[in-house]
Design a protein around this motif. Structure first.
Motif, mmCIF file in Angstrom:
data_model
loop_
_atom_site.group_PDB
_atom_site.id
_atom_site.type_symbol
_atom_site.label_atom_id
_atom_site.label_comp_id
_atom_site.label_asym_id
_atom_site.label_seq_id
_atom_site.Cartn_x
_atom_site.Cartn_y
_atom_site.Cartn_z
ATOM 1 N N VAL A 8 0.863 -1.180 0.000
ATOM 2 C CA VAL A 8 0.000 0.000 0.000
ATOM 3 C C VAL A 8 0.898 1.227 0.000
ATOM 4 C CG1 VAL A 8 -1.738 1.301 1.303
ATOM 5 C CG2 VAL A 8 -1.789 -1.188 1.319
ATOM 6 N N ARG A 9 0.517 2.223 -0.790
ATOM 7 C CA ARG A 9 1.233 3.494 -0.765
ATOM 8 C C ARG A 9 0.230 4.613 -1.034
ATOM 9 N NH1 ARG A 9 2.178 4.970 -6.182
ATOM 10 N NH2 ARG A 9 1.999 3.193 -7.599
ATOM 11 N N PHE A 10 0.670 5.825 -0.797
ATOM 12 C CA PHE A 10 -0.180 6.995 -0.961
ATOM 13 C C PHE A 10 0.564 8.067 -1.731
ATOM 14 C CE2 PHE A 10 -1.491 4.915 2.897
ATOM 15 C CZ PHE A 10 -2.868 4.971 2.864
ATOM 16 N N THR A 14 -4.330 10.004 -3.617
ATOM 17 C CA THR A 14 -4.718 8.651 -4.003
ATOM 18 C C THR A 14 -4.133 7.591 -3.080
ATOM 19 O OG1 THR A 14 -4.697 9.419 -6.307
ATOM 20 C CG2 THR A 14 -4.791 7.042 -5.969
ATOM 21 N N LEU A 15 -4.942 6.575 -2.806
ATOM 22 C CA LEU A 15 -4.509 5.344 -2.158
ATOM 23 C C LEU A 15 -4.188 4.358 -3.274
ATOM 24 C CD1 LEU A 15 -4.487 3.069 0.109
ATOM 25 C CD2 LEU A 15 -6.938 2.865 -0.357
ATOM 26 N N TRP A 16 -2.983 3.771 -3.249
ATOM 27 C CA TRP A 16 -2.556 2.795 -4.244
ATOM 28 C C TRP A 16 -2.349 1.452 -3.570
ATOM 29 C CZ3 TRP A 16 -2.826 4.298 -9.138
ATOM 30 C CH2 TRP A 16 -2.748 5.667 -9.425
ATOM 31 N N VAL A 17 -2.932 0.399 -4.135
ATOM 32 C CA VAL A 17 -2.804 -0.949 -3.578
ATOM 33 C C VAL A 17 -2.294 -1.877 -4.673
ATOM 34 C CG1 VAL A 17 -3.998 -2.859 -2.441
ATOM 35 C CG2 VAL A 17 -4.753 -0.504 -2.024
ATOM 36 N N LEU A 29 -8.372 9.371 -2.190
ATOM 37 C CA LEU A 29 -8.404 9.468 -0.727
ATOM 38 C C LEU A 29 -9.712 10.077 -0.235
ATOM 39 C CD1 LEU A 29 -4.817 10.497 0.381
ATOM 40 C CD2 LEU A 29 -6.062 8.419 0.942
ATOM 41 N N LEU A 35 -8.506 8.209 6.307
ATOM 42 C CA LEU A 35 -7.167 8.165 5.723
ATOM 43 C C LEU A 35 -6.757 9.517 5.159
ATOM 44 C CD1 LEU A 35 -7.230 4.738 3.864
ATOM 45 C CD2 LEU A 35 -6.034 5.306 5.968
ATOM 46 N N ARG A 43 -0.951 6.429 8.390
ATOM 47 C CA ARG A 43 -1.224 5.667 7.167
ATOM 48 C C ARG A 43 -0.269 4.484 7.023
ATOM 49 N NH1 ARG A 43 -1.770 10.588 2.831
ATOM 50 N NH2 ARG A 43 -3.681 11.497 3.672
ATOM 51 N N TRP A 55 -6.384 -0.421 9.356
ATOM 52 C CA TRP A 55 -5.626 0.534 10.166
ATOM 53 C C TRP A 55 -6.262 0.526 11.551
ATOM 54 C CZ3 TRP A 55 -6.573 1.105 5.074
ATOM 55 C CH2 TRP A 55 -5.497 1.432 4.248
#
Length: 73
Positions: A8-10, A14-17, A29, A35, A43, A55
Motif C-alpha cells: 500500500v502506498r499513498f 490517491t490510495l494505491w494498492v 483518498l 485516511l 497511514r 488501520w
C-alpha cells in the motif's frame, strides 16, 4: 485463486494498492476521510490480510472486493 494486497502506498490524493495478481488499484483518498485526514505515520501502520487493509489506530477497514467494485468507504 483470490487476489490479496501485497503493498500500500499513498500520494497526495490517491490510495494505491498493489495486488498479488500484478494489478495496482488506485482510489481517491476522498473516498476514505479517515485516511485523508491521517498523518503519514498513521497511514503507514496498515495491516494486510487476504481480504483487505486495516488501520487499527484509525478504525478503518477497506476490502479488496470493495476496491475492485469501485466502492469507497
Amino acid at each position: 485463486m483470490p487476489v490479496s494486497p501485497i503493498s500500500v502506498r499513498f500520494d497526495d490524493h490517491t490510495l494505491w494498492v498493489e495486488l498479488s495478481d500484478g494489478r495496482t488499484l488506485g482510489a481517491p483518498l476522498a473516498w476514505f476521510p479517515k485516511l485523508a485526514h491521517a498523518t503519514p505515520e498513521q497511514r503507514a501502520t496498515v495491516g494486510l490480510s487476504r481480504l483487505g487493509l486495516h488501520w487499527d489506530a484509525l478504525d478503518e477497514d477497506i476490502s479488496i472486493a470493495g476496491l475492485l467494485a469501485g466502492r469507497g468507504g
